[in-house]
Design a protein around this motif. Structure first.
Motif, short mmCIF file in Angstrom:
data_model
loop_
_atom_site.label_atom_id
_atom_site.label_comp_id
_atom_site.label_asym_id
_atom_site.label_seq_id
_atom_site.Cartn_x
_atom_site.Cartn_y
_atom_site.Cartn_z
N CYS A 46 0.83 -1.20 0.00
CA CYS A 46 0.00 0.00 0.00
C CYS A 46 0.87 1.25 0.00
O CYS A 46 1.83 1.37 0.78
CB CYS A 46 -0.91 -0.02 1.23
SG CYS A 46 -1.91 1.47 1.43
N GLN A 47 0.55 2.21 -0.86
CA GLN A 47 1.32 3.45 -0.96
C GLN A 47 1.00 4.43 0.18
O GLN A 47 1.73 5.38 0.37
CB GLN A 47 1.05 4.14 -2.30
CG GLN A 47 1.60 3.39 -3.49
CD GLN A 47 1.25 4.06 -4.81
OE1 GLN A 47 0.23 4.71 -4.94
NE2 GLN A 47 2.11 3.86 -5.80
N GLU A 48 -0.07 4.17 0.92
CA GLU A 48 -0.44 5.06 2.02
C GLU A 48 0.20 4.62 3.34
O GLU A 48 0.93 5.37 3.95
CB GLU A 48 -1.97 5.11 2.17
CG GLU A 48 -2.69 5.74 1.01
CD GLU A 48 -2.50 7.25 0.93
OE1 GLU A 48 -2.42 7.91 1.99
OE2 GLU A 48 -2.43 7.76 -0.20
N CYS A 49 -0.11 3.38 3.76
CA CYS A 49 0.36 2.91 5.07
C CYS A 49 1.70 2.17 4.99
O CYS A 49 2.37 2.00 6.00
CB CYS A 49 -0.68 2.02 5.73
SG CYS A 49 -0.95 0.44 4.88
N HIS A 50 2.08 1.69 3.83
CA HIS A 50 3.32 0.93 3.61
C HIS A 50 3.40 -0.32 4.48
O HIS A 50 4.49 -0.77 4.84
CB HIS A 50 4.55 1.82 3.84
CG HIS A 50 4.58 3.04 3.00
ND1 HIS A 50 4.82 3.01 1.65
CD2 HIS A 50 4.36 4.35 3.31
CE1 HIS A 50 4.77 4.24 1.16
NE2 HIS A 50 4.48 5.07 2.15
N GLN A 51 2.24 -0.89 4.86
CA GLN A 51 2.22 -2.07 5.72
C GLN A 51 1.47 -3.23 5.08
O GLN A 51 1.95 -4.35 5.06
CB GLN A 51 1.56 -1.74 7.06
CG GLN A 51 2.33 -0.73 7.87
CD GLN A 51 1.58 -0.33 9.13
OE1 GLN A 51 0.49 -0.82 9.41
NE2 GLN A 51 2.16 0.58 9.90
N ARG A 52 0.27 -2.97 4.59
CA ARG A 52 -0.59 -4.02 4.06
C ARG A 52 -0.45 -4.12 2.55
O ARG A 52 -0.05 -3.16 1.88
CB ARG A 52 -2.05 -3.73 4.43
CG ARG A 52 -2.31 -3.84 5.94
CD ARG A 52 -3.74 -3.46 6.27
NE ARG A 52 -3.99 -2.03 6.14
CZ ARG A 52 -3.74 -1.12 7.08
NH1 ARG A 52 -3.24 -1.49 8.24
NH2 ARG A 52 -3.99 0.15 6.88
N PRO A 53 -0.83 -5.29 1.99
CA PRO A 53 -0.77 -5.42 0.52
C PRO A 53 -1.83 -4.54 -0.14
O PRO A 53 -2.95 -4.40 0.35
CB PRO A 53 -1.07 -6.90 0.26
CG PRO A 53 -1.51 -7.49 1.55
CD PRO A 53 -1.21 -6.53 2.65
N ALA A 54 -1.47 -3.93 -1.25
CA ALA A 54 -2.39 -3.09 -2.01
C ALA A 54 -3.35 -3.99 -2.78
O ALA A 54 -2.92 -4.82 -3.58
CB ALA A 54 -1.62 -2.19 -2.96
N THR A 55 -4.63 -3.84 -2.52
CA THR A 55 -5.64 -4.65 -3.20
C THR A 55 -6.50 -3.81 -4.15
O THR A 55 -7.24 -4.35 -4.94
CB THR A 55 -6.56 -5.35 -2.18
OG1 THR A 55 -7.13 -4.36 -1.33
CG2 THR A 55 -5.78 -6.36 -1.36
#
Length: 174
Positions: free
Chosen positions: A3-12
């Motif tokens: 994810c480009q926002e949180c940089h933690q979870r996978p971007a879906t």
């Protein structure tokens, strides 16, 4: 992709925005999308391709449609399942496979607007695509050959004929 926002979870979720010819892509997770308001109201589960198609059909009908056209649409129906065009445009789903033919005259403009064409050409898999690509090229060249003959461009037609023969020999050896 992360994810480009949180940089933690996978971007879906992947958004592409084009403003003044400049393309910007955003890859975010569902949590960030909900926080930033990028999700559709009610969550992603409330949205389906049928809603999208239904919206396109209704948009198509909103362009200053005359009373006569709407009467034609009301009488347009599938002989097999009985579905009417207004029912189809509301749900975005066909009642049966014969609906494609029953509503064909209204579907072609929709397909042109969505896909840019009414004929689906698809993609050719890299592994098995050699022969298919050659056959498509031969078909295209045969079409060009017919056009050249009609326009009496015989030199170009002879070049195309020779190229077609080369490709057909390649296909025969595969």
């Amino acid at each position: 992709m992360i994810c480009q926002e949180c940089h933690q979870r996978p971007a879906t979720l992947h958004f592409t925005q084009i403003i003044n010819g400049e393309k910007m892509q955003l890859h975010i997770c569902e949590v960030c999308a909900q926080e930033k308001g990028h999700m559709f109201p009610g969550g992603m589960n409330d949205f389906s391709i049928h809603h999208l198609l239904s919206g396109l059909l209704n948009q198509q009908g909103s362009n200053a449609v005359s009373f006569q056209q709407t009467e034609q649409e009301k009488s347009l129906h599938c002989e097999t399942c009985g579905m009417t065009y207004p029912q189809f445009s509301k749900s975005g789903r066909f009642g049966c496979s014969d609906c494609y033919e029953a509503f064909a005259e209204r579907l072609d403009p929709l397909f042109r607007r969505v896909h840019g064409n009414t004929r689906h050409s698809g993609k050719v898999p890299e592994r098995s695509g050699g022969t298919i690509k050659l056959k498509k090229e031969v078909d295209q060249l045969k079409y060009e050959l017919r056009m050249c003959i009609e326009q009496e461009e015989f030199e170009r037609a002879a070049q195309l004929r020779d190229r077609i023969r080369e490709l057909e020999q390649q296909i025969a050896h595969l």
